[in-house]
Design a protein around this motif. Sequence first.
Motif, PDB file in Angstrom:
ATOM      1  N   TYR A  16      42.325  40.948  80.099  1.00  0.00           N
ATOM      2  CA  TYR A  16      42.985  41.194  81.639  1.00  0.00           C
ATOM      3  C   TYR A  16      43.301  40.736  82.723  1.00  0.00           C
ATOM      4  CZ  TYR A  16      44.657  45.896  81.116  1.00  0.00           C
ATOM      5  OH  TYR A  16      45.339  46.918  80.706  1.00  0.00           O
TER       6      TYR A  16
ATOM      7  N   LEU B 136      54.241  40.265  82.292  1.00  0.00           N
ATOM      8  CA  LEU B 136      53.979  40.971  80.818  1.00  0.00           C
ATOM      9  C   LEU B 136      53.813  42.241  80.130  1.00  0.00           C
ATOM     10  CD1 LEU B 136      54.982  40.154  77.475  1.00  0.00           C
ATOM     11  CD2 LEU B 136      53.239  38.626  77.818  1.00  0.00           C
TER      12      LEU B 136
ATOM     13  N   ALA C  22      55.603  34.293  76.420  1.00  0.00           N
ATOM     14  CA  ALA C  22      54.338  34.319  76.282  1.00  0.00           C
ATOM     15  C   ALA C  22      54.534  35.918  75.433  1.00  0.00           C
ATOM     16  CB  ALA C  22      54.123  35.118  77.956  1.00  0.00           C
ATOM     17  N   ARG C  23      55.017  37.075  75.055  1.00  0.00           N
ATOM     18  CA  ARG C  23      54.495  38.120  74.578  1.00  0.00           C
ATOM     19  C   ARG C  23      54.771  37.614  73.155  1.00  0.00           C
ATOM     20  NH1 ARG C  23      58.772  42.682  75.728  1.00  0.00           N
ATOM     21  NH2 ARG C  23      60.074  41.252  76.152  1.00  0.00           N
TER      22      ARG C  23
ATOM     23  N   GLY D 168      52.938  32.663  82.278  1.00  0.00           N
ATOM     24  CA  GLY D 168      53.035  33.582  82.784  1.00  0.00           C
ATOM     25  C   GLY D 168      54.658  34.262  82.367  1.00  0.00           C
TER      26      GLY D 168
ATOM     27  N   ASN E 250      48.872  37.418  82.865  1.00  0.00           N
ATOM     28  CA  ASN E 250      50.305  37.757  82.863  1.00  0.00           C
ATOM     29  C   ASN E 250      50.072  39.259  83.278  1.00  0.00           C
ATOM     30  OD1 ASN E 250      53.096  37.420  82.403  1.00  0.00           O
ATOM     31  ND2 ASN E 250      52.411  36.169  80.324  1.00  0.00           N
ATOM     32  N   LYS E 251      50.793  39.466  84.498  1.00  0.00           N
ATOM     33  CA  LYS E 251      50.927  40.546  84.958  1.00  0.00           C
ATOM     34  C   LYS E 251      52.276  41.483  85.228  1.00  0.00           C
ATOM     35  CE  LYS E 251      51.901  38.463  89.263  1.00  0.00           C
ATOM     36  NZ  LYS E 251      51.380  36.500  88.958  1.00  0.00           N
TER      37      LYS E 251
ATOM     38  N   ALA F 252      44.904  39.020  85.751  1.00  0.00           N
ATOM     39  CA  ALA F 252      46.249  39.821  86.239  1.00  0.00           C
ATOM     40  C   ALA F 252      47.029  40.877  87.315  1.00  0.00           C
ATOM     41  CB  ALA F 252      47.063  40.701  85.442  1.00  0.00           C
TER      42      ALA F 252
ATOM     43  N   SER G 229      44.913  37.014  78.971  1.00  0.00           N
ATOM     44  CA  SER G 229      45.965  36.291  79.680  1.00  0.00           C
ATOM     45  C   SER G 229      45.400  37.212  81.160  1.00  0.00           C
ATOM     46  CB  SER G 229      46.444  37.761  78.818  1.00  0.00           C
ATOM     47  OG  SER G 229      47.791  37.956  79.719  1.00  0.00           O
TER      48      SER G 229
ATOM     49  N   GLU H 216      45.597  33.091  77.852  1.00  0.00           N
ATOM     50  CA  GLU H 216      47.678  32.717  78.024  1.00  0.00           C
ATOM     51  C   GLU H 216      47.524  32.703  79.550  1.00  0.00           C
ATOM     52  OE1 GLU H 216      51.247  33.673  80.137  1.00  0.00           O
ATOM     53  OE2 GLU H 216      49.405  35.811  79.285  1.00  0.00           O
TER      54      GLU H 216
END
Length: 430
Positions: free
Chosen positions: A130, A109, A88-89, A83, A106-107, A133, A104, A80
């Motif tokens: 992650y 999230l 995304a969640r 962002g 995605n910081k 992230a 991921s 993912e």
Amino acid sequence: MMRTRPLKVALLGCGVVGSEVARIMTTHADDLAARIGAPVELAGVAVRRPDKVREGIAAELITTDATALVKRGDIDVVVEVIGGVEPARTLIRTAFEHGASVVSANKALLAQDGAGLYAAAEEHGKDLYYEAAVAGAIPLIRPLRESLAGDKINRVMGIVNGTTNFILDKMDTTGAGYQEALDEATALGYAEADPTADVEGYDAAAKAAILAGIAFHTRVRLDDVYREGMTEVTAADFASAKRMGCTIKLLAICERAADGESVTARVHPAMIPLSHPLASVREAYNAVFVEAEAAGRLMFYGPGAGGSPTASAVLGDLVAVCRNRLNEATGPGESAYTQLPVSPMGEVVTRYHISLDVADKPGVLAQVATVFAEHGVSIDTVRQQGKDGEASLVVVTHRAPDAALSGTVEALRKLDTVRGVASIMRVEGE
């Protein structure tokens, strides 16, 4: 022996980072297969604009239906890189429910709902990785949650946003003003058209929440992180910093209290001594300084953003997760057993550099010193310069609670002899 059935990867997002992930998966396919023990196959790429030409990605892999892609059931890993918090969640949770592990970058999230994602991963027996992230290509998350898992981390302090470091570095080395340095960062592609998330510290605050949670084995959300931006930093601040043998950086600082009973997480500009390792971090680079009880002081340094560096971290996680899939195992999950409270900024003990515009007449310094004393803040040094009835007064304090320092500043603003508070900045790294 290598397994012949490929592990299937779904890619959510194909922008700067996603396209580089796809490229490396294709061009380094044989090496990745050898390192993992099985081939990896890009099984689908979810995008918003399907008509855009994406070199190296077969048209039949492109879809706008990300939900259908993660629900397929034959996907081993979902990457993912879109962002934001939603969708995304929901997509990550759906991936877990349908048997896929997740990598991921995605910081935002993770800082807002990392606990919920960890819980969903654990419920379905899947991985959540992650590394990308927080600091791009810099290996940081894995060392904190694996290599230092047997140690006690007391402090994490770092430069975790390349845009802000570039701007401050230019102000320091060329004497440029904030806007001039920002314009150069924008022209070079380091700053977005709307740089608010970077220069106001939101990006760094999300990363601080993630780092604090891992380092201190407790849950720290984005709302727990104190945040100040750097838009008010001036050339005069840098001149004052140089007189003190310092420079200025936007820092993310995560600390365990001296008694070990609470933690703090904060982002703000600060003066740091030129002797500190973080002071020499130039351009758009990132660096994170870790202080651990047994390991001592460690610094992690490198490019913290960009397509290739971030993709490197994503691919590192992908290899690790794929290995876990082959071994029917999972990597580390959430470690939040300490349940330490996050203290407010007012309880943080730090030093201040305060620059005042004052009337140039007898007794002013005594009045200012009295205000500091009344608030229990000890003065370290004072520098005064006057001309034509006006004067500047620079005060550097000893360490004191931030609330006491803030109260001091508010009281100084009320003095008739104080024309204005020109600058307020914390001093760190000593």
